[in-house]
Design a protein around this motif. Structure first.
Motif, PDB file in Angstrom:
ATOM      1  N   SER A  73      32.205  46.164  48.129  1.00 32.78           N
ATOM      2  CA  SER A  73      32.448  44.778  47.722  1.00 32.78           C
ATOM      3  C   SER A  73      31.527  44.359  46.582  1.00 32.78           C
ATOM      4  O   SER A  73      31.890  43.524  45.742  1.00 32.78           O
ATOM      5  CB  SER A  73      32.263  43.835  48.915  1.00 32.78           C
ATOM      6  OG  SER A  73      30.926  43.887  49.393  1.00 32.78           O
ATOM      7  N   TYR A  82      49.581  40.873  42.310  1.00 34.27           N
ATOM      8  CA  TYR A  82      48.470  41.814  42.237  1.00 34.27           C
ATOM      9  C   TYR A  82      48.495  42.619  40.941  1.00 34.27           C
ATOM     10  O   TYR A  82      47.458  43.103  40.487  1.00 34.27           O
ATOM     11  CB  TYR A  82      48.491  42.750  43.444  1.00 34.27           C
ATOM     12  CG  TYR A  82      48.127  42.059  44.737  1.00 34.27           C
ATOM     13  CD1 TYR A  82      46.884  41.463  44.900  1.00 34.27           C
ATOM     14  CD2 TYR A  82      49.037  41.982  45.790  1.00 34.27           C
ATOM     15  CE1 TYR A  82      46.547  40.808  46.075  1.00 34.27           C
ATOM     16  CE2 TYR A  82      48.710  41.335  46.967  1.00 34.27           C
ATOM     17  CZ  TYR A  82      47.461  40.748  47.102  1.00 34.27           C
ATOM     18  OH  TYR A  82      47.129  40.090  48.270  1.00 34.27           O
ATOM     19  N   THR A 112      39.873  45.279  48.073  1.00 32.79           N
ATOM     20  CA  THR A 112      39.793  43.831  47.874  1.00 32.79           C
ATOM     21  C   THR A 112      40.240  43.478  46.460  1.00 32.79           C
ATOM     22  O   THR A 112      40.173  44.299  45.541  1.00 32.79           O
ATOM     23  CB  THR A 112      38.364  43.306  48.074  1.00 32.79           C
ATOM     24  OG1 THR A 112      37.491  43.946  47.125  1.00 32.79           O
ATOM     25  CG2 THR A 112      37.867  43.588  49.477  1.00 32.79           C
ATOM     26  N   ASP A 113      40.693  42.241  46.300  1.00 32.60           N
ATOM     27  CA  ASP A 113      41.053  41.729  44.983  1.00 32.60           C
ATOM     28  C   ASP A 113      39.781  41.168  44.347  1.00 32.60           C
ATOM     29  O   ASP A 113      39.225  40.182  44.842  1.00 32.60           O
ATOM     30  CB  ASP A 113      42.110  40.635  45.138  1.00 32.60           C
ATOM     31  CG  ASP A 113      42.623  40.112  43.801  1.00 32.60           C
ATOM     32  OD1 ASP A 113      41.945  40.319  42.767  1.00 32.60           O
ATOM     33  OD2 ASP A 113      43.693  39.485  43.790  1.00 32.60           O
ATOM     34  N   THR A 144      39.451  37.358  43.777  1.00 34.76           N
ATOM     35  CA  THR A 144      39.309  36.401  44.873  1.00 34.76           C
ATOM     36  C   THR A 144      38.393  36.885  45.995  1.00 34.76           C
ATOM     37  O   THR A 144      37.940  36.085  46.812  1.00 34.76           O
ATOM     38  CB  THR A 144      40.686  36.116  45.493  1.00 34.76           C
ATOM     39  OG1 THR A 144      41.209  37.337  46.052  1.00 34.76           O
ATOM     40  CG2 THR A 144      41.655  35.594  44.429  1.00 34.76           C
ATOM     41  N   GLY A 145      38.158  38.192  46.054  1.00 35.69           N
ATOM     42  CA  GLY A 145      37.384  38.765  47.147  1.00 35.69           C
ATOM     43  C   GLY A 145      38.193  38.960  48.417  1.00 35.69           C
ATOM     44  O   GLY A 145      37.661  39.415  49.440  1.00 35.69           O
ATOM     45  N   GLU A 146      39.492  38.661  48.374  1.00 37.20           N
ATOM     46  CA  GLU A 146      40.334  38.783  49.563  1.00 37.20           C
ATOM     47  C   GLU A 146      40.858  40.217  49.709  1.00 37.20           C
ATOM     48  O   GLU A 146      41.041  40.928  48.716  1.00 37.20           O
ATOM     49  CB  GLU A 146      41.507  37.806  49.475  1.00 37.20           C
ATOM     50  CG  GLU A 146      41.064  36.351  49.497  1.00 37.20           C
ATOM     51  CD  GLU A 146      42.225  35.393  49.337  1.00 37.20           C
ATOM     52  OE1 GLU A 146      43.364  35.870  49.126  1.00 37.20           O
ATOM     53  OE2 GLU A 146      41.995  34.173  49.419  1.00 37.20           O
ATOM     54  N   PRO A 147      41.122  40.645  50.955  1.00 38.13           N
ATOM     55  CA  PRO A 147      41.618  42.013  51.172  1.00 38.13           C
ATOM     56  C   PRO A 147      43.018  42.220  50.606  1.00 38.13           C
ATOM     57  O   PRO A 147      43.823  41.291  50.552  1.00 38.13           O
ATOM     58  CB  PRO A 147      41.606  42.153  52.699  1.00 38.13           C
ATOM     59  CG  PRO A 147      41.616  40.757  53.227  1.00 38.13           C
ATOM     60  CD  PRO A 147      40.904  39.923  52.214  1.00 38.13           C
ATOM     61  N   VAL A 148      43.290  43.459  50.197  1.00 36.74           N
ATOM     62  CA  VAL A 148      44.586  43.837  49.629  1.00 36.74           C
ATOM     63  C   VAL A 148      45.088  45.078  50.367  1.00 36.74           C
ATOM     64  O   VAL A 148      44.308  46.012  50.604  1.00 36.74           O
ATOM     65  CB  VAL A 148      44.466  44.164  48.115  1.00 36.74           C
ATOM     66  CG1 VAL A 148      45.840  44.507  47.533  1.00 36.74           C
ATOM     67  CG2 VAL A 148      43.844  43.016  47.359  1.00 36.74           C
TER      68      VAL A 148
END
Length: 619
Positions: free
Chosen positions: A227, A459, A540-541, A544-548
């Motif tokens: 991360s 994405y 992660t993206d 945004t830090g969100e999971p992908v």
């Protein structure tokens, strides 16, 4: 063998040109082609125009130390590039299977350069010439200038500068930086003191003189925590602009730092013209003729490069990281001069193959302010919606195409670079679209929607499906109006981050409904220094830090590819398995909406069922 006009590739050539010692020796992974579509040709001609002599060592035998010494010791430095392509992409399919051909090698022969060629060549030089400066350039070094994920070894690697044992990287399009480096070396500066050139990367143990530098997470910390790498890459991505970008500092063990200076300033139109007007022979070195020439030359020989840079912002593409977002263009006059040269070439039959670059219709910066203050740091020009300040004018491009068509000896001018359809649609009059369809399509028009799932497109950094659908309707409408039968060739991609089997089935249904069956499919290829590759590696993206969701299983990747070619009998089992996993048994049957029959059938059975289905439809 007539070699007049080419740079020296041997001691004999040096003697003929009265060169006792070369200023630079350029070691390249490609065949030597003196044409501005090849980076080594541009850099060497730019140096020559500034009074420096350059010799070429093409595809040296990396297993023999003496292969690097054929031109002797250069006065100033060795330049090293792996070639126009990353050597690993050049060698391997995304499946990591070896390619059988190399278009940048004489006769298309594979295996003439090593894996990670820039590193291998640099180490070869260092063993033989221990104290001569080594400067890396080209796409392979540029995209590995800081720590990065390496797909082929599935590992996190440090800056190529360290692995290569080189002194500097000239990243991006290096015409300005290489001249400044050359002049500094010529003035007697040690390469270790050349820390001030924009568009370069160097290593140091003292960062006290780095002005307003941004310290990135360390290599060791990023290696331990993915991360952190995602956050580090986002900082890098936000500093690719020459007007606003800051110096980046990447810490390594033993108090070592790799420092990336801000990018070089964009080239003006006059500078672009000057570079492309240099005295290129515009041909491969004649020593390759007996081997069958250089295949990569065929498509570019009678094509025009009109622009650089890209504000498209596709997340799987490295152009933003390599060339930047500010579009730089040549003047129409320069392009017309090059076209007139083509018309007197004995092999020219009147057809200009392409006018464009990475995209055909990016022919000016996306907005006027970019040349004064740079691009927006946290906002894209086209994604998720086109910016209200976007300059969508295609007037200069249309004017150029019209002038080219009127040149004596020109029969047809094609546009074969991919057309950016979302940008094209911003032109309210449809003037360029109509002009392109009437005069510049070779029967097939290449576009890159890449997918039709809005989730995947997000994405990818691509426009929503409805935008592509609108373009298709307009394209078909104007073809009908002009009584033309010209088809769209959409490039589509499987297994991109965010794409699972559900989205792959959705894409297959789209192909069924539109009647398109792609001959080739592209599986997502995680190459260094793209946002999509960071997603693939970290899960992660970075935006945004969100999971992908990431497809890593080879079987599932094969199913996604097979769904794009569901009509191929060889893909039957993979398609059936995918549909069952998605609980889409409704797509297995003989109805017009089905993708495959309930079982694999012989050709006779398949033909009979098609006839029965057609008869039912008629009734």
């Amino acid at each position: 063998m007539e070699t007049e006009g080419f740079l020296p590739i041997s001691r004999e050539d040096m003697e003929k040109q009265n060169i006792e010692q070369l200023d630079f020796v350029y070691v390249i992974g490609d065949a030597y082609v003196d044409h501005p579509s090849f980076g080594h040709a541009i850099i060497s001609r730019v140096l020559q125009a500034h009074g420096f002599s350059v010799g070429i060592i093409s595809q040296p035998d990396w297993k023999k130390d003496e292969s690097i010494a054929v031109l002797g010791r250069p006065r100033l430095a060795f330049l090293v590039t792996s070639g126009n392509m990353d050597s690993m992409v050049n060698h391997y399919f995304v499946s990591k299977k070896r390619r059988g051909k190399d278009a940048y090698t004489p006769g298309g022969m594979a295996g003439r350069r090593p894996d990670h060629a820039a590193v291998v060549y640099s180490n070869l030089i260092r063993r033989t010439f221990k104290d001569v400066p080594i400067i890396l350039g080209g796409i392979e070094a540029s995209l590995r200038r800081l720590a990065h994920y390496d797909y082929w070894s599935d590992s996190y690697k440090r800056s190529i500068l360290l692995d290569a044992g080189a002194d500097l990287i000239s990243y991006g399009m290096g015409e300005k930086s290489i001249v400044e480096i050359a002049e500094a070396l010529d003035a007697g500066l040690s390469v270790k003191d050349i820390t001030f050139v924009r568009g370069t990367v160097y290593r140091t143990q003292d960062i006290s003189s780095v002005y307003e530098g941004i310290v990135l997470p360390s290599f060791e910390d990023c290696k331990a925590e993915k991360s952190l790498y995602a956050k580090s890459f986002m900082r890098q991505y936000e500093n690719t602009d020459p007007f606003q970008g800051k110096a980046l500092i990447e810490p390594y063990p033993n108090k070592m730092f790799v420092v990336q200076n801000p990018p070089s300033e964009p080239l003006s139109m006059q500078e672009m013209d000057d570079i492309y007007d240099l005295p290129y022979v515009r041909a491969p070195h004649p020593s390759y003729e007996k081997l069958g020439g250089v295949p990569a030359m065929a498509e570019v020989k009678f094509s025009l490069i009109s622009c650089r840079g890209c504000f498209g912002g596709c997340n799987f593409c490295a152009l933003t990281f390599h060339q930047g977002r500010i579009v730089q263009v040549r003047s129409n006059e320069s392009l017309l001069r090059e076209s007139e040269w083509m018309t007197v070439n004995q092999y020219f039959w009147g057809y200009i193959h392409d006018v464009g670059g990475h995209n055909a219709n990016f022919m000016n910066p996306s907005c006027a302010k970019q040349l004064q203050v740079g691009v927006c740091k946290n906002k894209q020009c086209l994604f998720p919606e086109p910016c209200k300040n976007l300059d969508s004018s295609h007037g200069d491009y249309i004017d150029l195409l019209q002038k080219l068509r009127r040149l004596p000896g020109i029969k047809k001018v094609f546009i074969r670079s991919g057309v950016r359809f979302d940008y094209l649609l911003q032109e309210k009059s449809d003037r360029f679209l109509k002009e392109m369809i009437q005069y510049h399509v070779s029967g097939l028009c290449k576009v890159a929607p890449e997918h039709i799932s809005d989730r995947v497109l997000y994405y990818m950094g691509k426009p929503k499906r409805q935008v592509y659908d609108r373009f298709v309707r307009k394209y078909e409408e104007y073809n009908k109006k002009f009584a033309l039968r010209q088809y769209l060739v959409p490039y589509l991609m499987s297994s991109h981050p965010g794409a699972g089997l559900k989205e792959a089935v959705e894409l297959a249904e789209y192909l069924r409904d539109t009647g398109h069956q792609p001959e080739q499919v592209q599986d997502f290829y995680p190459t260094p220094s793209t946002l999509s590759t960071v997603m693939f590696y970290t899960g992660t993206d970075p935006r945004t830090g969100e999971p992908v969701f990431i497809t890593r299983n080879p079987r599932e990747k094969a199913m996604q590819r097979a769904l794009m070619q569901y009509k191929d009998p060889g893909n039957y089992e993979l398609v059936r398995e995918a549909l069952l996993l998605c609980h889409r048994e409704d797509l297995i049957g003989f109805g017009p909406g089905c993708l495959i029959p309930p079982r694999r059938m012989s050709r006779t059975e398949t033909r009979g069922n098609k006839e029965k289905t057609a008869e039912k439809m008629r009734r």
